[in-house]
Each structure stands twice: as structure tokens, then as C-alpha cells.
Write a protein that holds these residues in place. Structure first.
Motif, PDB file in Angstrom:
ATOM      1  N   LEU A   1     -22.561 -14.609   4.247  1.00  0.00           N
ATOM      2  CA  LEU A   1     -21.977 -14.226   5.533  1.00  0.00           C
ATOM      3  C   LEU A   1     -22.415 -15.198   6.626  1.00  0.00           C
ATOM      4  O   LEU A   1     -23.384 -15.952   6.452  1.00  0.00           O
ATOM      5  CB  LEU A   1     -22.408 -12.798   5.905  1.00  0.00           C
ATOM      6  CG  LEU A   1     -22.045 -11.703   4.892  1.00  0.00           C
ATOM      7  CD1 LEU A   1     -22.750 -10.401   5.246  1.00  0.00           C
ATOM      8  CD2 LEU A   1     -20.527 -11.501   4.844  1.00  0.00           C
ATOM      9  N   THR A   2     -21.754 -15.150   7.747  1.00  0.00           N
ATOM     10  CA  THR A   2     -22.119 -15.996   8.884  1.00  0.00           C
ATOM     11  C   THR A   2     -23.305 -15.381   9.628  1.00  0.00           C
ATOM     12  O   THR A   2     -23.583 -14.181   9.490  1.00  0.00           O
ATOM     13  CB  THR A   2     -20.916 -16.146   9.833  1.00  0.00           C
ATOM     14  OG1 THR A   2     -20.380 -14.848  10.117  1.00  0.00           O
ATOM     15  CG2 THR A   2     -19.835 -16.997   9.191  1.00  0.00           C
TER      16      THR A   2
ATOM     17  N   LEU B   1     -15.242 -10.893  -2.369  1.00  0.00           N
ATOM     18  CA  LEU B   1     -14.316 -10.120  -1.539  1.00  0.00           C
ATOM     19  C   LEU B   1     -14.442 -10.575  -0.088  1.00  0.00           C
ATOM     20  O   LEU B   1     -15.190 -11.509   0.219  1.00  0.00           O
ATOM     21  CB  LEU B   1     -14.626  -8.626  -1.690  1.00  0.00           C
ATOM     22  CG  LEU B   1     -14.615  -8.107  -3.140  1.00  0.00           C
ATOM     23  CD1 LEU B   1     -15.205  -6.710  -3.215  1.00  0.00           C
ATOM     24  CD2 LEU B   1     -13.194  -8.120  -3.705  1.00  0.00           C
ATOM     25  N   ASN B   2     -13.764  -9.907   0.832  1.00  0.00           N
ATOM     26  CA  ASN B   2     -13.850 -10.313   2.238  1.00  0.00           C
ATOM     27  C   ASN B   2     -14.835  -9.427   3.011  1.00  0.00           C
ATOM     28  O   ASN B   2     -15.440  -8.506   2.456  1.00  0.00           O
ATOM     29  CB  ASN B   2     -12.463 -10.306   2.897  1.00  0.00           C
ATOM     30  CG  ASN B   2     -11.835  -8.913   2.908  1.00  0.00           C
ATOM     31  OD1 ASN B   2     -12.524  -7.900   2.830  1.00  0.00           O
ATOM     32  ND2 ASN B   2     -10.520  -8.866   3.023  1.00  0.00           N
ATOM     33  N   VAL B   3     -14.986  -9.721   4.299  1.00  0.00           N
ATOM     34  CA  VAL B   3     -16.008  -9.059   5.107  1.00  0.00           C
ATOM     35  C   VAL B   3     -15.719  -7.574   5.331  1.00  0.00           C
ATOM     36  O   VAL B   3     -16.625  -6.809   5.667  1.00  0.00           O
ATOM     37  CB  VAL B   3     -16.156  -9.761   6.482  1.00  0.00           C
ATOM     38  CG1 VAL B   3     -16.727 -11.158   6.287  1.00  0.00           C
ATOM     39  CG2 VAL B   3     -14.821  -9.810   7.215  1.00  0.00           C
ATOM     40  N   HIS B   4     -14.471  -7.155   5.153  1.00  0.00           N
ATOM     41  CA  HIS B   4     -14.166  -5.730   5.318  1.00  0.00           C
ATOM     42  C   HIS B   4     -14.885  -4.894   4.263  1.00  0.00           C
ATOM     43  O   HIS B   4     -15.258  -3.754   4.522  1.00  0.00           O
ATOM     44  CB  HIS B   4     -12.650  -5.507   5.227  1.00  0.00           C
ATOM     45  CG  HIS B   4     -11.897  -6.152   6.345  1.00  0.00           C
ATOM     46  ND1 HIS B   4     -10.565  -6.506   6.248  1.00  0.00           N
ATOM     47  CD2 HIS B   4     -12.284  -6.507   7.605  1.00  0.00           C
ATOM     48  CE1 HIS B   4     -10.161  -7.056   7.389  1.00  0.00           C
ATOM     49  NE2 HIS B   4     -11.198  -7.070   8.223  1.00  0.00           N
TER      50      HIS B   4
ATOM     51  N   THR C   1      -7.587  -3.352   3.431  1.00  0.00           N
ATOM     52  CA  THR C   1      -7.636  -4.784   3.703  1.00  0.00           C
ATOM     53  C   THR C   1      -6.672  -5.515   2.775  1.00  0.00           C
ATOM     54  O   THR C   1      -6.111  -4.923   1.845  1.00  0.00           O
ATOM     55  CB  THR C   1      -9.068  -5.322   3.510  1.00  0.00           C
ATOM     56  OG1 THR C   1      -9.120  -6.675   3.929  1.00  0.00           O
ATOM     57  CG2 THR C   1      -9.499  -5.231   2.049  1.00  0.00           C
ATOM     58  N   THR C   2      -6.506  -6.805   3.023  1.00  0.00           N
ATOM     59  CA  THR C   2      -5.617  -7.628   2.202  1.00  0.00           C
ATOM     60  C   THR C   2      -6.333  -8.906   1.788  1.00  0.00           C
ATOM     61  O   THR C   2      -6.935  -9.586   2.633  1.00  0.00           O
ATOM     62  CB  THR C   2      -4.331  -7.981   2.973  1.00  0.00           C
ATOM     63  OG1 THR C   2      -3.670  -6.775   3.368  1.00  0.00           O
ATOM     64  CG2 THR C   2      -3.401  -8.810   2.100  1.00  0.00           C
ATOM     65  N   ILE C   3      -6.275  -9.225   0.512  1.00  0.00           N
ATOM     66  CA  ILE C   3      -6.865 -10.456  -0.020  1.00  0.00           C
ATOM     67  C   ILE C   3      -5.807 -11.148  -0.883  1.00  0.00           C
ATOM     68  O   ILE C   3      -5.338 -10.568  -1.873  1.00  0.00           O
ATOM     69  CB  ILE C   3      -8.129 -10.173  -0.855  1.00  0.00           C
ATOM     70  CG1 ILE C   3      -9.179  -9.438  -0.023  1.00  0.00           C
ATOM     71  CG2 ILE C   3      -8.712 -11.475  -1.404  1.00  0.00           C
ATOM     72  CD1 ILE C   3     -10.430  -9.068  -0.808  1.00  0.00           C
ATOM     73  N   ASN C   4      -5.454 -12.380  -0.524  1.00  0.00           N
ATOM     74  CA  ASN C   4      -4.466 -13.148  -1.295  1.00  0.00           C
ATOM     75  C   ASN C   4      -3.175 -12.349  -1.540  1.00  0.00           C
ATOM     76  O   ASN C   4      -2.701 -12.227  -2.686  1.00  0.00           O
ATOM     77  CB  ASN C   4      -5.063 -13.603  -2.635  1.00  0.00           C
ATOM     78  CG  ASN C   4      -6.226 -14.549  -2.446  1.00  0.00           C
ATOM     79  OD1 ASN C   4      -6.274 -15.315  -1.484  1.00  0.00           O
ATOM     80  ND2 ASN C   4      -7.183 -14.489  -3.361  1.00  0.00           N
TER      81      ASN C   4
ATOM     82  N   THR D   1     -20.039  -7.844  -2.984  1.00  0.00           N
ATOM     83  CA  THR D   1     -18.928  -8.245  -2.107  1.00  0.00           C
ATOM     84  C   THR D   1     -18.731  -9.762  -2.049  1.00  0.00           C
ATOM     85  O   THR D   1     -17.936 -10.241  -1.242  1.00  0.00           O
ATOM     86  CB  THR D   1     -19.157  -7.725  -0.668  1.00  0.00           C
ATOM     87  OG1 THR D   1     -20.319  -8.375  -0.107  1.00  0.00           O
ATOM     88  CG2 THR D   1     -19.383  -6.222  -0.661  1.00  0.00           C
TER      89      THR D   1
ATOM     90  N   TYR E   1     -23.691 -11.733  11.371  1.00  0.00           N
ATOM     91  CA  TYR E   1     -23.864 -10.499  10.596  1.00  0.00           C
ATOM     92  C   TYR E   1     -25.335 -10.141  10.477  1.00  0.00           C
ATOM     93  O   TYR E   1     -25.726  -8.971  10.600  1.00  0.00           O
ATOM     94  CB  TYR E   1     -23.234 -10.648   9.205  1.00  0.00           C
ATOM     95  CG  TYR E   1     -21.742 -10.421   9.215  1.00  0.00           C
ATOM     96  CD1 TYR E   1     -21.208  -9.164   8.983  1.00  0.00           C
ATOM     97  CD2 TYR E   1     -20.861 -11.469   9.470  1.00  0.00           C
ATOM     98  CE1 TYR E   1     -19.837  -8.948   9.004  1.00  0.00           C
ATOM     99  CE2 TYR E   1     -19.490 -11.272   9.496  1.00  0.00           C
ATOM    100  CZ  TYR E   1     -18.984 -10.003   9.265  1.00  0.00           C
ATOM    101  OH  TYR E   1     -17.627  -9.795   9.295  1.00  0.00           O
TER     102      TYR E   1
END
Length: 625
Positions: free
Chosen positions: A55-56, A99-102, A276-279, A96, A59
């Protein structure tokens, strides 16, 4: 009266109110100093742990200031400072990372919710099933995995990897690419400086035998040395940021890989995304929940374990309020999820710094949080200048002491099983993942405990009573629960068969219950079945139960289990002398049971009516005399 009760209840669940009337200026000064000192340690650690989780930096920083603020209000252990940790970061990356940050926000929120559920259901006792060998193997594995995953940034190896095996493969496959780069030089230099500054805290000027002025100067110098050693992470990170800024201003090329851009400003309050949406693939809440899977249980379980372990380590003279700690941890994570945070808990390194800084109350977390908040507000534009190798060096130096090899050396001569359990937990965690390693260690340890209950050590003694009469005295060394009842039954029947073969017929069997702490339903039914079986063969069976109040449950269980509660006065005996009297036939029925001190001799009573009356009194009155 209602107001008093309400005030007590509020203070119970909001511990900061307990400070009212018990807090003074000296406590405040101590908490400010401790809070600022821990904050200087927490800022670079939070950035590094966020990077470990993929993570950045914001966070990690959001997790630190929200966790500190919430714990200052709801926490009970003054040495605990909530924020990102190596274990939480590693688990977050494990669940995760692809996956994304959500998903991070949802994992954080659900972890807090489960921690709250642990508190409501009072499941703190579950921590007792995680033994020291399992914790040792698990924590050591986490430290090794963190160190190996960070080596690639110092060695300048490009590529993604996950876990210990993946990191080792990546490094092994790219050994030829390792070169004398800026990342390698900076990473090695940072590790060397961090270790030197850590060792600096053991350097102290002597104050003994010096005059007043010289003694005061020596104390000041010692304090400065300690402060520099404690703030080593912040010193190294700021120094590396300065070097990067100089390269950026005066050179056309920066020889280090940098952390990257950081979102500016403080995150606003926002409920975590439930879809959420991934790809181009949409994930509903159910889909997200299934992706995280066991992380919803493992993450809060480890977080609670860490917090309670820190509390026990630092509050030696007081008990830890496990339920309140779970509530505090739940609030920290649930609230943090709404401000863009990752899963958090306490860290032993921060607690050690706070303790040595003279922390007086959980209010010190407030000042640590304020310092982190100031860094987000004013230093955010400069965080992108932090070299990635510097953060890796901070992480490696932070976790290197978590590898507790000395405990393995101590376990070997004491208990070989614990030594093996530690190694199994360590190896499984490295090969299959830390969550699998932890579950495996707990499962093996629980199976071992069940085997101990099943393999109850039983002493069989053949006692002579009269010229040609013998009885079997059975003495189990611990409580008799259902895993052990079959072994006990088989042992008794074997001894009776052996006696018959040797022409030493046993006229009775007596079980000494002095080591029992209770019986379960299966054990009672099996014992009562043995009583009925022996009665049919003309052989008596008795139980020696001391007539004190601690054994009342055992008496009640046996009496209710036998013939549906029908009284058998010969079933229970109070001591060996009483037992032998019953067997000889001088007493036709059992002596009445009186609840008094174990050392007091029970009075002889040969009347049938009085014995029956006393046993019926025991059954009808539940109170303990």
C-alpha cells in the motif's frame, strides 16, 4: 443510585474517564514526552509497514493516527500504541495483495467487527489455546518472511514475489542481476547505521562518584544518547530524504528507487466500499467476503493475541482487561477503515519505547497520534523522496529481533515436544503461509492436550483386607473426562481378569477421586454402568470422595447418574478407612457425607435411616455449606 450505576458502566467501557481526579501535571508531562518519542518511531515504521502490505504510505499513517486517537479513549494498557505492525502488514498482503484497496478497507472493518464480537461473546479464553511454542514459531516465521521479501529492494532486483518461497526463488533466479547499485549501497548503509544506533542505547556515562554538576551533565548526556537511539528510524529516514532531495536538485539522475507519489491531505470519513470492480469484473459484498475468506478470523485473532500479550508483558502486577482490549481494538479498526486505514494492533517495539519513556496512561497515545497527524499535514509532499531501500532497511532491523532462537535452545532440554511444535509451526508458516502455520500449530497442540486427557495415568493397587480377601484400588492422576474413560474401564477389567487367573479374586473395586475436578456425562454413565455390571457379578464398586465442598459436584453427578438418582449408600465413601469398613461388612451402608474440612474425621454412624437421610439432604439442597 441509577446515576452511580450509569457512571460506573460508562467508566468501564470508556476507560479515559477513569483518569478524572487521578491525573496531574506530572503525568501529563510524562505522557507528552512518551507520546512524542513513540510518534517519532511510529511515523517511519507506518510508512514502511504500508509498503510491506503493498500500500501507499498514507494507509500506514492513517492507521497510526486513528488507532492512537481511538485507543487513548477506549484502551486500558498505557504501554500499548495502536498502529501498523509487521504481522498485520504481512497478513494484509497475503489476503489482499492481488486485489485492490477496497478489499483492504473491508478486511479492516470486518476485522474490527469480529474483534468486537469476540468481546461480546467473551472469547478471550481462545488466546489460551495459542501456546508459547506456537507463538514463537509463528512470530519467527513472520520475521523471516518480512526480511526475505525486503531483500529484493536492497539488492535492486525487479519483479513481484509473495511469501518466503516466492522471494527466495526470485532472488535465486536473479543473482546475476545484482550489481553495485545505489539501492544496495544505501540499504546496507542504513542497516549498519540502524544497528549501530540501536546499540548506542547501551552506552551510558557513569554517574557514580561524580559531583553534583558533573552527575547532572552525565544524566543529560545519557538522556540525549537514549533519545537518539530511540529515534533512529526517524533520523535515518529524514537523512535519506535529505540526500534524495539533494540529488533531485543538483543532479539529473537519482540513483535510488523511490517510494512513489503520496495522496495529499488527511483522508475524509467514508464508509468502506461494499462492492468494487477489478479488470471489468464486478465484486459484490458476498464476492469480496469470499475472496478474503479466513482472513476475517485470522487477522483479528492475531491482533487480539498481540495486544493481550503486550498487556501481560507490561502490566505484571495487574490483570489485563481482555474484553475491553478487544472492544478497543475493534473500534480502532472499524473507525480506521472509514479513514483509509489498514488492519492494526499494538507492537512490542513501540510498547518498549513508551515504557522506557515513562508513559503514565493511555492518554499518551493521543500525543503520538497528533504527531503523526502533523506529519501528514506538513510532510506529505516530501514522503515520495523516501528511498525504497531505506524502508526495507527499517523493516529488516525492526523484525530481526523477533526471531527467537534462544527460546528453541531453552525448549530442547525442558520439553522436546514444544521444541518440535515450534519448528513445525515455523516451517509450515514459511512454506504454506503464516495463517496455515498458525492453524497447524494450534491444531497439533490441541490434539496433544486431548491425548494427555485420554492417556490419564492410573495407578492400580491390589489391597488386602482380611486373610483371603482383596480389593482393587484405582487412583487416576487427573480429572476423568470422556476421552480417558475407555482406558480406565479396560484397565479395571484387565486387573480383575489377571486376579482371577492368579486365583486372587477381587471382591471390590474402589476409585479414588481425590484428583478429580469434575466428571462429564459420558464418564458418569460409563462408571455407573460398571457399578451395575459389578453388582450383577457380586462384586462391589465404590468411590472415595472427600467430604468437603469442593467435591460436592462429583458426589451429585455420581448419585444422579446411578439408577436415575436412586440412593445407594455404599456407592460413596469418604476415606480409605471408611471404604474398608464398608467392604468388610462392619458397616452395611455408607457413612453419611458431611461437608466440612477435609482434615476433620467423619463421625461413625451405623444406622441405615440416618445415612439415607443425610444423602437425600445432599441431593435436595444445592447450596454449598
Amino acid at each position: 443510585m441509577y446515576r452511580v450505576f450509569l457512571l460506573i458502566s460508562v467508566k468501564k467501557y470508556i476507560p479515559i474517564l477513569r483518569l478524572w481526579g487521578n491525573y496531574n501535571k506530572l503525568f501529563l508531562i510524562s505522557d507528552v514526552i512518551a507520546g512524542i518519542t513513540v510518534g517519532l518511531t511510529m511515523i517511519p515504521q507506518s510508512i514502511a509497514y504500508a509498503a510491506l502490505a503493498g500500500l501507499t504510505p498514507e494507509y500506514g499513517l492513517n492507521s497510526a493516527f486513528i488507532g492512537c486517537f481511538a485507543y487513548a479513549v477506549f484502551g486500558t494498557v498505557k504501554e500499548v500504541f495502536i498502529g501498523p505492525t509487521a504481522m498485520m502488514s504481512l497478513l494484509t498482503a497475503s489476503y489482499t495483495g492481488l486485489l485492490n484497496v477496497h478489499f483492504v478497507g473491508l478486511l479492516t472493518f470486518l476485522s474490527g467487527l469480529v474483534a468486537m464480537l469476540f468481546a461480546v461473546l467473551k472469547l478471550g479464553f481462545l488466546m489460551d489455546f495459542i501456546s508459547t511454542p506456537v507463538i514463537c514459531g509463528f512470530v519467527s516465521a513472520v520475521a523471516i518472511i518480512v526480511a526475505t521479501t525486503q531483500l529484493k529492494y536492497i539488492l535492486g532486483i525487479a519483479g513481484k514475489s509473495s511469501g518466503f518461497i516466492g522471494s527466495v526463488k526470485l532472488i535465486a533466479n536473479n543473482l546475476g542481476q545484482i550489481k553495485f547499485s545505489g539501492d544496495l549501497i544505501l540499504g546496507v548503509a542504513c542497516i549498519a547505521v540502524l544497528l549501530l544506533l540501536k546499540a548506542l542505547k547501551d552506552v551510558k556515562l557513569r554517574t557514580k562518584g561524580k559531583s553534583g554538576g558533573e552527575k547532572a551533565k552525565a544524566k543529560v548526556v545519557n538522556k540525549v544518547i537514549w533519545f537518539v537511539s530511540t529515534s533512529r528510524n526517524a533520523i535515518v529516514v529524514i537523512a535519506c530524504m535529505t540526500i534524495t532531495a539533494c540529488f533531485q536538485k543538483y543532479c539529473s539522475h537519482i540513483p535510488f528507487t523511490l517510494t512513489g507519489a503520496v495522496d495529499s491531505g488527511i483522508s475524509s470519513f467514508k464508509i468502506p466500499n461494499l462492492n468494487t470492480t477489478i479488470n471489468n469484473t464486478t465484486y459484490t459484498f458476498t464476492d469480496m467476503f469470499m475472496e478474503i475468506k479466513t482472513g476475517i478470523i485470522i487477522v483479528p485473532l492475531i491482533a487480539v493475541m498481540e495486544n493481550i500479550a503486550i498487556g501481560k508483558a507490561f502490566t505484571k502486577s495487574k490483570s489485563v482487561e481482555a474484553q475491553q482490549e478487544m472492544i478497543a481494538l475493534g473500534i480502532c479498526n472499524m473507525l480506521g477503515a472509514c479513514f483509509g486505514a489498514m488492519p492494526t494492533c499494538g507492537a512490542i517495539s513501540r510498547s518498549a519505547v513508551g515504557s522506557s519513556s515513562g508513559v503514565k496512561s493511555p492518554l499518551s497515545s493521543l500525543f503520538s497520534g497528533l504527531l503523526v497527524l502533523l506529519s501528514i499535514s506538513f510532510l506529505n509532499p516530501f514522503f515520495h523522496l523516501i528511498p525504497r531501500a531505506t524502508l526495507s532497511a527499517v523493516l529488516i532491523c525492526a523484525v530481526i529481533n523477533l526471531i527467537e532462537w534462544h527460546l528453541l535452545v531453552e525448549m530442547w532440554p525442558i520439553k522436546k515436544f514444544d521444541f518440535s511444535l515450534t519448528l513445525i509451526t515455523l516451517l509450515v508458516s514459511l512454506v504454506m503461509g503464516v495463517e496455515v502455520g498458525l492453524i497447524s500449530g494450534v491444531a497439533i497442540n490441541s490434539f496433544y492436550l486431548l491425548r494427555l486427557w485420554q492417556n490419564t495415568n492410573v495407578c492400580f493397587q491390589i489391597e488386602q483386607i482380611g486373610d483371603e480377601q482383596y480389593y482393587l484400588l484405582v487412583v487416576p492422576d487427573r480429572g476423568l473426562y470422556f476421552p480417558a474413560i475407555d482406558n480406565l474401564r479396560n484397565g479395571i477389567l484387565k486387573k480383575i481378569e489377571d486376579g482371577r487367573n492368579s486365583r486372587t479374586d477381587l471382591i471390590a473395586v474402589a476409585i479414588d477421586c481425590q484428583h478429580f475436578i469434575g466428571l462429564d456425562f459420558t464418564s458418569v454413565k460409563e462408571l455407573c454402568a460398571l457399578v451395575s455390571e459389578f453388582e450383577k457379578s457380586g462384586r462391589g464398586m465404590h468411590f472415595i470422595v472427600n467430604s468437603n465442598s469442593s467435591n460436592r459436584d462429583i458426589i451429585d453427578q455420581l448419585m444422579h447418574g446411578y439408577n436415575g438418582g436412586e440412593c445407594n449408600p455404599e456407592l460413596i465413601c469418604t476415606n480409605r478407612k471408611h471404604l474398608e469398613s464398608v467392604i468388610r461388612g462392619s458397616l452395611r451402608f455408607s457413612q453419611p457425607i458431611k461437608y466440612r474440612d477435609q482434615t476433620e474425621e467423619a463421625a461413625d454412624n451405623n444406622k441405615y435411616e440416618e445415612a439415607i437421610s443425610m444423602i437425600e439432604t445432599i441431593k435436595s439442597k444445592p447450596e454449598v455449606v
